[in-house]
Design an enzyme around this catalytic site. Structure first.
Site, PDB file in Angstrom:
ATOM      1  N   GLU B  60      65.162  24.845  30.922  1.00  0.00           N
ATOM      2  CA  GLU B  60      64.836  23.491  31.380  1.00  0.00           C
ATOM      3  C   GLU B  60      65.884  22.934  32.331  1.00  0.00           C
ATOM      4  O   GLU B  60      65.563  22.286  33.326  1.00  0.00           O
ATOM      5  CB  GLU B  60      64.673  22.545  30.180  1.00  0.00           C
ATOM      6  CG  GLU B  60      63.345  22.680  29.440  1.00  0.00           C
ATOM      7  CD  GLU B  60      63.302  23.852  28.473  1.00  0.00           C
ATOM      8  OE1 GLU B  60      64.320  24.586  28.378  1.00  0.00           O
ATOM      9  OE2 GLU B  60      62.272  24.056  27.813  1.00  0.00           O
ATOM     10  N   HIS B 129      58.632  18.616  18.201  1.00  0.00           N
ATOM     11  CA  HIS B 129      57.623  18.557  19.263  1.00  0.00           C
ATOM     12  C   HIS B 129      56.899  17.216  19.286  1.00  0.00           C
ATOM     13  O   HIS B 129      55.873  17.094  19.930  1.00  0.00           O
ATOM     14  CB  HIS B 129      56.545  19.630  19.057  1.00  0.00           C
ATOM     15  CG  HIS B 129      56.981  21.026  19.328  1.00  0.00           C
ATOM     16  ND1 HIS B 129      57.874  21.698  18.544  1.00  0.00           N
ATOM     17  CD2 HIS B 129      56.632  21.890  20.314  1.00  0.00           C
ATOM     18  CE1 HIS B 129      58.046  22.924  19.013  1.00  0.00           C
ATOM     19  NE2 HIS B 129      57.314  23.065  20.091  1.00  0.00           N
TER      20      HIS B 129
END
Lengths: 392, 324
Positions: B60, B129
């Protein structure tokens, strides 16, 4: 024309040659560049002790050959991403010394308008993208600049400077992988000065051979004597040529040393004076100067003349910066975004400050335009304050 | 009018932007061959090819940072991060570089980058998540934070976000992807700034955004059937925050409830409540109320997750407690 430049060919541009300000540097010019950086840094120490320069100040004394040798290999259209120890890169690249000194002294005439300081030097006109004070933070940015060039088939190389400390960061490994995977036109120039602030490389890295480590990402990588400006230049020219020719990312480990403390706050408990002294014997500036004197390419009077030029330039930069203006506090919120910050406390109300988008999508700039880089006149020594960036 | 899912509205917007401007490209984890982990980009690889729909390694920091660099290099990248939880791996790039670059460089360099990511809970994805961290990003000057809650906004925010010369983070609540609604065939760009009144009412103002808008509307339906007029304000943009629209509603209704899927402490709901008390204190008939997620890492089991999240019943109870 140095030998490496001849190999620069790019299929998209039919192999057009591009020369940077450093391409034509003679040996004497290399010495001049290193001298002006050294003198600049020494003057910074004085100014810091007089509290004319504040904040963190990281000097590159001892590492001049790295910046000068690499910049000598760059074309005018190439890009540089640098670290917080970047005065040398900025000066070698051609940001006027006046603008750099004014920045260090927090003046509006500084190359970052007094908003950046020593660690955040920027200059759009020389494609100098900072000045990043997060160790390793500039690496993916450099990969992205290279990605843009690659996607647009531009004949450009992006050079990313970083230190040995950055190679322990996760983002270093992420970026090496991404750059190699995507075959990006980027040169990684690692200035290994053996210390991540106060931590010796052997105390921070399981693998201390940084070129070997980079080579594991399947990119050409080699180590260079970072105290020898010729060696750095030759290596950088070869690497830049290979990158520009479509060879994908390359990695140079420039083995160097900083003679002074990490920053002005550093008491240097972590290294021996003897070690520093040993490296000082390899100072790149006297080394080159003596070689030039010995070969007869430089006369003692030439050395005096160079010193006088450098002193005059530094004096002028300090005088310019000292006479500079302070950015008005009224502009505090300028440049947070391209528009006046709508959330400035006490500022004008938010609603209506940003025009509604046009009803239908339309291209907003030329295909090769760089919407991110509003070329500002602010870096010139005597220019007006930067104009607000144009709205898109 | 065509009935589309929120996901399809997003996809059409990406597709239209890529057709309109060849500087636009999409990159992220599994956006290409896989079609996007929430299937937003399904089919785009086939249409635009791997140069413009780029699958990235799981890194990322590198690919968000590369998006910043590509934006500096004249491109208009759309970077997809799978969830806001994963975006923390790129937090340095977003906060220390993207948000600060224009300021640090005195306006010489801006970052016209769009980062899209999923946020929120409701799908039993547990504690890594499911969180709603967009409020953290809304703290940061230099970023524009958008939370499209409707199909019009899902479809219409992307193009103006790409036109913004500064970084924009676009938060898509995971519970919205499958929601079907009418979308005008000529739906176009929408203004990025300004909250929207999604339902008119005179008795209480309920402020919501993103995934909490359906919650607020459901509560408003129930209260409406009992004769309580609920005005529902959708923030749409979390930074800049359109406090004026919220305040002008509260000045009329005299009561406010803020619904936020983020944790209560130090949250966006706290910011909204604070703005209301700063600007409408003497118009309030009751303290500003908040309905937020329970301050726990999101649990997996359905009944626990439901208990942790703002529910319409919680909003109804909060409104009643204000004496509306």
């Amino acid at each position: 024309m140095s030998p490496g430049r001849a190999a620069r060919r790019h299929p998209a541009r039919g192999g057009a040659e591009r020369a940077g300000p450093g391409s034509a540097w003679t040996e004497r010019d290399l010495l001049h560049q290193m001298l002006r950086i050294r003198r600049f840094e020494e003057r910074c120490v004085e100014l810091y002790s007089r509290e004319e320069i504040r904040g963190f100040l990281h000097l590159g004394i001892g590492q001049e050959a790295c910046a000068v040798g690499v910049v000598a290999a760059l074309g005018a259209d190439d890009a540089i991403v640098a670290t917080y120890r970047e005065h040398a890169q900025a000066l070698a690249r051609g940001i006027p010394m006046r603008a750099v000194m004014a920045e260090l002294m927090g003046r509006a005439e500084g190359c970052s308008g007094g908003r950046g300081g020593s660690m955040h030097l920027f200059d759009a006109s020389t494609r100098f993208f900072g000045g990043n004070a997060i160790v390793g933070g500039g690496l993916p940015l450099a990969a992205g600049l290279a990605l843009a060039d690659s996607m647009r088939s531009r004949d450009r190389v992006t050079v990313c400077f970083f230190g040995d400390g950055a190679t322990a960061e996760g983002v270093f490994h992420e970026t090496m992988n991404l750059a190699a995977l995507w075959h990006l036109p980027v040169l990684f120039a690692c200035e290994n000065n053996r210390y991540a602030m106060g931590t010796a490389i052997a105390r921070a890295k399981a693998e201390t051979d940084l070129a070997l480590e980079a080579a594991r990402y399947r990119m050409p990588a080699w180590s260079v004597d970072g105290m020898d400006v010729h060696a750095v230049r030759r290596a950088a020219e070869a690497a830049v040529a290979a990158v520009a020719a479509g060879g994908g990312p390359h990695f140079l480990e420039l083995r160097t040393y900083r003679f002074r403390a990490h920053s002005m706050y550093d008491p240097e408990h972590y290294r021996d004076k003897a070690e520093v002294e040993q490296w000082r014997q390899r100072d790149p500036i006297p080394a080159l100067q003596q070689a030039l004197l010995a070969s007869g390419s430089l006369a003692p009077s030439d050395v005096d003349e160079l010193q006088a030029r450098v002193d005059a330039e530094v004096d002028d930069a300090v005088a310019f910066a000292a006479a500079g203006t302070l950015e008005p506090i009224e502009t505090l919120y300028r440049h947070v975004t391209a528009a006046p910050s709508p959330t400035a406390p006490g500022g004008p109300a938010a609603a209506g400050t940003v025009p509604a988008p046009s009803p239908s999508p339309s291209p907003v700039a030329g295909a090769d335009g760089a919407p991110g880089a509003a070329r500002s006149p602010s870096t010139g020594p005597a220019s007006a304050p930067p104009a607000p960036a144009p709205r898109r | 009018m065509t009935v589309v899912t929120y996901r399809e509205a997003l996809r059409q917007a990406i597709r239209q932007a890529m057709v309109s401007d060849d500087r636009v490209f999409l990159m992220g984890e599994d956006v290409g061959r896989y079609g996007g982990c929430y299937a937003v980009s399904l089919g785009l690889l086939q249409e635009f090819g791997p140069d413009r729909v780029r699958d990235t390694p799981l890194s990322e920091s590198a690919f968000v940072g590369a998006g910043i660099g590509a934006a500096l290099g004249g491109m208009l990248p759309i970077v997809e991060v799978m969830t806001v939880n994963f975006s923390l791996l790129a937090l340095d790039q977003l906060v220390n570089t993207a948000a600060a670059l224009r300021y640090m460089s005195a306006g010489q360099f801006g970052v016209p980058l769009v980062v899209r990511m999923t946020t929120g809970a409701g799908r039993q994805l547990a504690a890594q998540h499911s969180h709603s961290l967009e409020g953290w990003y809304a703290h940061v000057p230099g970023l524009r934070i958008l939370a499209p809650a409707t199909h019009e906004d899902a479809s219409g925010m992307l193009w103006p976000a790409l036109q913004d010369p500064d970084p924009v983070l676009l938060f898509e609540h995971g519970s919205l992807y499958n929601v079907r609604a009418d979308l005008a065939d000529d739906a176009g760009p929408v203004p990025l700034e300004g909250a929207a009144v999604r339902r008119r009412g005179d008795d209480v103002t309920v402020v919501a955004y993103g995934g909490t808008l359906p919650t607020a509307l459901a509560a408003a339906d129930q209260l409406g059937s009992e004769g309580i007029g609920v005005e529902v304000v959708d923030l749409r943009s979390l930074r800049p925050l359109d406090a004026a629209t919220v305040v002008s509603s509260v000045v009329r209704t005299h009561r406010a409830v803020v619904v936020d899927e983020g944790w209560r402490t130090g949250s966006l709901s706290a910011e909204v409540a604070s703005r209301v008390t700063e600007d409408a204190f003497y118009d309030l008939d009751a303290p500003v109320a908040r309905v937020c997620s329970a301050e726990v890492p999101m649990p997996y089991a359905k009944h626990l997750e439901d208990a942790a999240l703002p529910q319409p019943a919680d909003v109804v109870a909060a409104v009643r407690a204000l004496g509306a």
